[in-house]
Design an enzyme around this catalytic site. Structure first.
Site, PDB file in Angstrom:
ATOM      1  N   ILE A  23     -61.249 -41.336  11.653  1.00 46.75           N
ATOM      2  CA  ILE A  23     -61.969 -42.597  10.734  1.00 46.75           C
ATOM      3  C   ILE A  23     -63.325 -42.782  11.563  1.00 46.75           C
ATOM      4  CG2 ILE A  23     -61.872 -44.881  10.017  1.00 46.75           C
ATOM      5  CD1 ILE A  23     -58.695 -44.619   9.790  1.00 46.75           C
ATOM      6  N   LEU A  24     -64.374 -42.698  10.557  1.00 46.98           N
ATOM      7  CA  LEU A  24     -65.855 -43.178  10.926  1.00 46.98           C
ATOM      8  C   LEU A  24     -66.042 -44.579  11.201  1.00 46.98           C
ATOM      9  CD1 LEU A  24     -67.502 -39.862   9.256  1.00 46.98           C
ATOM     10  CD2 LEU A  24     -66.591 -39.884  11.502  1.00 46.98           C
ATOM     11  N   MET A  48     -60.078 -35.594  10.779  1.00 49.80           N
ATOM     12  CA  MET A  48     -58.981 -36.628  10.739  1.00 49.80           C
ATOM     13  C   MET A  48     -59.093 -37.905  11.665  1.00 49.80           C
ATOM     14  SD  MET A  48     -57.245 -35.074   8.295  1.00 49.80           S
ATOM     15  CE  MET A  48     -55.746 -35.991   8.360  1.00 49.80           C
ATOM     16  N   HIS A  84     -60.296 -35.278  -0.263  1.00 48.28           N
ATOM     17  CA  HIS A  84     -59.046 -35.787   0.041  1.00 48.28           C
ATOM     18  C   HIS A  84     -57.837 -35.352  -0.804  1.00 48.28           C
ATOM     19  CE1 HIS A  84     -56.686 -39.252   1.479  1.00 48.28           C
ATOM     20  NE2 HIS A  84     -56.242 -39.550   0.270  1.00 48.28           N
ATOM     21  N   GLY A  87     -58.977 -25.694   9.209  1.00 47.52           N
ATOM     22  CA  GLY A  87     -60.209 -25.210   8.507  1.00 47.52           C
ATOM     23  C   GLY A  87     -60.321 -24.629   7.337  1.00 47.52           C
ATOM     24  N   ASN A  97     -66.273 -35.872   1.557  1.00 48.57           N
ATOM     25  CA  ASN A  97     -64.982 -35.929   1.987  1.00 48.57           C
ATOM     26  C   ASN A  97     -64.169 -35.206   0.773  1.00 48.57           C
ATOM     27  OD1 ASN A  97     -62.788 -36.113   4.082  1.00 48.57           O
ATOM     28  ND2 ASN A  97     -62.091 -37.858   2.526  1.00 48.57           N
TER      29      ASN A  97
HETATM   30  C1  GAR Z   1     -56.716 -30.598   3.591  1.00 52.26           C
HETATM   31  O1  GAR Z   1     -55.782 -30.739   2.737  1.00 52.26           O
HETATM   32  C2  GAR Z   1     -57.689 -31.869   3.428  1.00 52.26           C
HETATM   33  O2  GAR Z   1     -57.540 -32.399   2.341  1.00 52.26           O
HETATM   34  C3  GAR Z   1     -56.971 -33.130   4.558  1.00 52.26           C
HETATM   35  O3  GAR Z   1     -56.592 -32.132   5.577  1.00 52.26           O
HETATM   36  C4  GAR Z   1     -56.334 -31.054   5.112  1.00 52.26           C
HETATM   37  C5  GAR Z   1     -57.232 -30.025   6.032  1.00 52.26           C
HETATM   38  O4  GAR Z   1     -56.934 -28.692   5.818  1.00 52.26           O
HETATM   39  N1  GAR Z   1     -57.829 -34.133   4.681  1.00 52.26           N
HETATM   40  C6  GAR Z   1     -57.353 -35.406   4.985  1.00 52.26           C
HETATM   41  O5  GAR Z   1     -56.137 -35.710   4.754  1.00 52.26           O
HETATM   42  C7  GAR Z   1     -58.366 -36.275   5.210  1.00 52.26           C
HETATM   43  N2  GAR Z   1     -58.232 -37.547   5.139  1.00 52.26           N
HETATM   44  P1  GAR Z   1     -57.926 -27.532   6.351  1.00 52.26           P
HETATM   45  O6  GAR Z   1     -58.309 -27.923   7.810  1.00 52.26           O
HETATM   46  O7  GAR Z   1     -57.014 -26.105   6.283  1.00 52.26           O
HETATM   47  O8  GAR Z   1     -59.204 -27.685   5.753  1.00 52.26           O
END
Ligand code: GAR
Length: 208
Positions: free
Chosen positions: A88-89, A86, A105, A12, A103
């Site tokens: 998929i909706l 994480m 990415h 998060g 989102n």
């Molecule tokens: C982040 O790098 C985000 O971009 C990625 O997960 C990580 C979450 O980090 N999201 C995806 O890959 C979505 N497909 P966080 O929990 O520390 O924010």
């Protein structure tokens, strides 16, 4: 004051970056599909309401998304941020909140949709990599792009070093983008985002 709902699955840090940016809007809830998501503790410590909708408690994606959608709807958010969410909706859920979900990415879309973006960037030998904030549409990682931040891939980069450096960029562009949307600076025309002239230069950044 507008209302922001944030969905997380793990540590998060992007949610934390939004909280720490102190936008003049209310974070009406942090929702996770994962009961042990570390980010939930941070949100609770900030007195933000947290909700867990465990996907393992649901027989299928439709049932999970219905429960998730009902939790989101009860919060009446103006915007829903997928910040490391994480799952998929389903199209049903995305349609239910059409135009309201964004989102972050970890790649320069449309390159490297899906998972393992940093490893794939290294394997492909790309010289530029980064992150993208986009509106969510039913096709995975394909919605209208709002902002991107790029960096140079170094010869000695590993998936982890790239992930760390890209994450720093994510923390910069996500809160900024969120503020633009809530302040009415972004419109979607023909499936592309149009930004107010005052922020166009800020919607792309590059770090060597
Ligand atoms: C982040 O790098 C985000 O971009 C990625 O997960 C990580 C979450 O980090 N999201 C995806 O890959 C979505 N497909 P966080 O929990 O520390 O924010």
């Amino acid at each position: 004051m507008k209302k922001i709902a944030i969905l997380i699955s793990g540590r998060g840090t992007n949610m934390q970056a939004i909280v720490e940016s102190q936008l003049p809007h209310e974070i009406c809830g942090v929702i996770s599909n994962n009961p042990s998501a570390a980010g939930l503790s941070f949100a609770k410590a900030q007195n933000i309401d947290t909700y867990v909708i465990n996907h393992r408690d649901h027989p299928d994606r439709e049932s999970f998304d219905k429960a998730l959608g009902n939790t989101i709807a009860a919060l009446q958010p103006d915007i829903i941020v997928l910040a490391g969410f994480m799952r998929i909706l389903t199209t049903d859920l995305i349609t239910r909140f059409a135009g309201k979900i964004i989102n972050i990415h970890p790649s320069l879309l449309p390159a490297f949709r899906g998972l393992d973006t940093h490893q794939r960037a290294i394997t492909e030998g790309v010289k530029l990599h980064g992150c993208t904030v986009h509106f969510v549409t039913p096709n995975l990682d394909e919605g209208p792009i709002i902002a991107q931040a790029a960096l140079c891939v170094r010869p000695d980069d590993t998936p982890q070093s790239l992930a760390d450096r890209v994450l720093t960029l994510e923390h910069e562009i996500l809160p900024k983008t969120l503020a633009w949307i809530l302040d009415g600076h972004c419109t979607i025309v023909d499936n592309r985002v149009t930004l107010d002239p005052s922020i166009i230069n800020d919607s792309c950044s590059f770090q060597r």
